[in-house]
Design an enzyme around this catalytic site. Structure first.
Site, PDB file in Angstrom:
ATOM      1  CD  GLU A  95      45.300  35.651  38.718  1.00 45.42           C
ATOM      2  OE1 GLU A  95      46.040  34.725  38.321  1.00 45.42           O
ATOM      3  OE2 GLU A  95      45.520  36.319  39.745  1.00 45.42           O
ATOM      4  CG  ASP A 131      42.386  31.391  33.526  1.00 44.70           C
ATOM      5  OD1 ASP A 131      43.201  31.640  32.622  1.00 44.70           O
ATOM      6  OD2 ASP A 131      42.142  30.225  33.905  1.00 44.70           O
ATOM      7  CD  GLU A 163      44.425  35.233  33.480  1.00 43.01           C
ATOM      8  OE1 GLU A 163      44.683  34.332  32.663  1.00 43.01           O
ATOM      9  OE2 GLU A 163      44.634  35.128  34.710  1.00 43.01           O
TER      10      GLU A 163
END
Length: 359
Positions: A62, A66, A134
């Protein structure tokens, strides 16, 4: 054709074949290493650990996804809006990668149906879908590289699911809109935290209320302060649009506040200095007669027609005659003398001194 490709890969389990098919439909690429994508869909609530005992979940992917999304969307926005200022580009990118947008994408694409998590967590954590989106971008980056992620966002997301122009010119910051309304109408606004706690999975939760002129107008709960304040602002804006009586109450409270602030101050302090250090007029004469200050220096002032020689000489009894003679200046005269007179005077003084010594 896709089924034939899956059969040639010879995935060991039927579930993996189903996951492979689902991922192709979502990202548009055949997974090379499906373990990346499995990890991307594993929420921390599952509590799995690897051979070394460390927790295994999608949080690291994640984080990576991102960063990749920020770079890719920033590139796309920069090229799509030539000539636009930095603030506009930043705002547009934020709208495209914000949690609400990513959660909506995860729901529409079916990503949230593939997440492995506890049932309780999936029903309460509003971030789960966006976080998994993400993480999938991070998995795609590790599996296929940066260009594949760019193609995924351009061809799959922005070409088929999101109108970037509508997103750019749509205002979704409810807190900003509410603050702007308050500033234009000179209404006092305050965001008050009502509660802060953690849910059953240890995730922090916040509850904020919006106060307009000390009147609570709306509250919202979220997994961050920003999310909570945005929801409270949205509820407040909706109430202000639909409830005229709420606006009346807010402005009545504002009128009462401003009236108190604008009331003139009674008994304004006097700026005149009190001169109480002077004696009264009738007492000044008495003070002058009673208090006599003696001048210890005995200074004397002479006028132009008066000299120090005219004033009486006061002989002090302590001064010896010799000391007085040393300061006798009677033989000094301002009268002009000839050379003969000066010599004669000097000889007379010398003879007088010799006679004094003989005596």
């Amino acid at each position: 054709m896709l089924n034939n490709i899956i059969d040639r890969i010879k995935l060991p389990f039927r579930k993996e074949k189903e996951l492979y098919l689902s991922l192709y439909r979502i990202i548009g690429f055949y997974p090379h290493d499906i373990s990346y994508y499995k990890l991307a869909l594993m929420h921390k609530s599952v509590m799995r650990r690897n051979a070394k005992g460390k927790p295994v979940n999608n949080e690291r992917l994640e984080f990576l996804g991102d960063a990749i999304l920020d770079a890719i969307v920033g590139d796309i926005v920069y090229r799509h809006f030539p000539g636009k200022r930095e603030g506009f580009l930043t705002n547009t990118r934020s709208k495209l990668v914000q949690r609400d947008t990513l959660n909506k994408l995860a729901q529409e694409m079916g990503i949230d149906q593939l997440i492995m998590s506890s049932g309780h967590s999936s029903s309460h954590n509003s971030y789960m879908g966006g976080n998994a989106f993400e993480a999938l971008v991070g998995a795609l980056y590790l599996d296929h590289g940066y260009n594949a992620c760019m193609k995924f966002m351009q061809k799959r997301i922005l070409a088929q699911m999101i109108n970037i122009d509508k997103v750019a010119y749509k205002e979704v910051n409810f807190k900003s809109k509410l603050i702007e309304w308050c500033q234009k109408n000179k209404v006092k606004i305050n965001f008050k935290m009502l509660e802060q706690k953690t849910d059953n999975n240890g995730s922090p939760m916040f509850n904020y209320a919006v106060e307009l002129e000390d009147i609570e107008c709306g509250s919202g709960k979220g997994y961050s302060k920003k999310e909570s304040q945005q929801l409270a602002s949205k509820i407040t804006l909706n109430r202000l649009r639909r409830e005229p009586q709420l606006i009346d109450s807010v402005f009545s409270s504002k009128t009462a506040r401003t009236k108190v602030e604008e009331e003139p101050v009674e008994n304004v302090p006097d700026t005149k200095v009190k001169e109480d250090f002077f004696y009264p007029q009738d007492k000044q004469l008495e003070v002058k007669t009673e208090e006599k200050h003696e001048n210890v220096f005995h200074e004397e002032v002479f006028t132009e027609n008066q000299s120090a020689a005219d004033s009486p000489v006061i002989d002090s009894p302590d001064i010896k005659k010799e000391e007085k003679d040393e300061f006798d200046l009677s033989d000094i005269s301002a009268k002009e003398q000839s050379d003969e007179e000066i010599i004669a005077a000097a000889e007379a003084a010398a003879f007088a001194e010799i006679n004094d010594q003989k005596e």
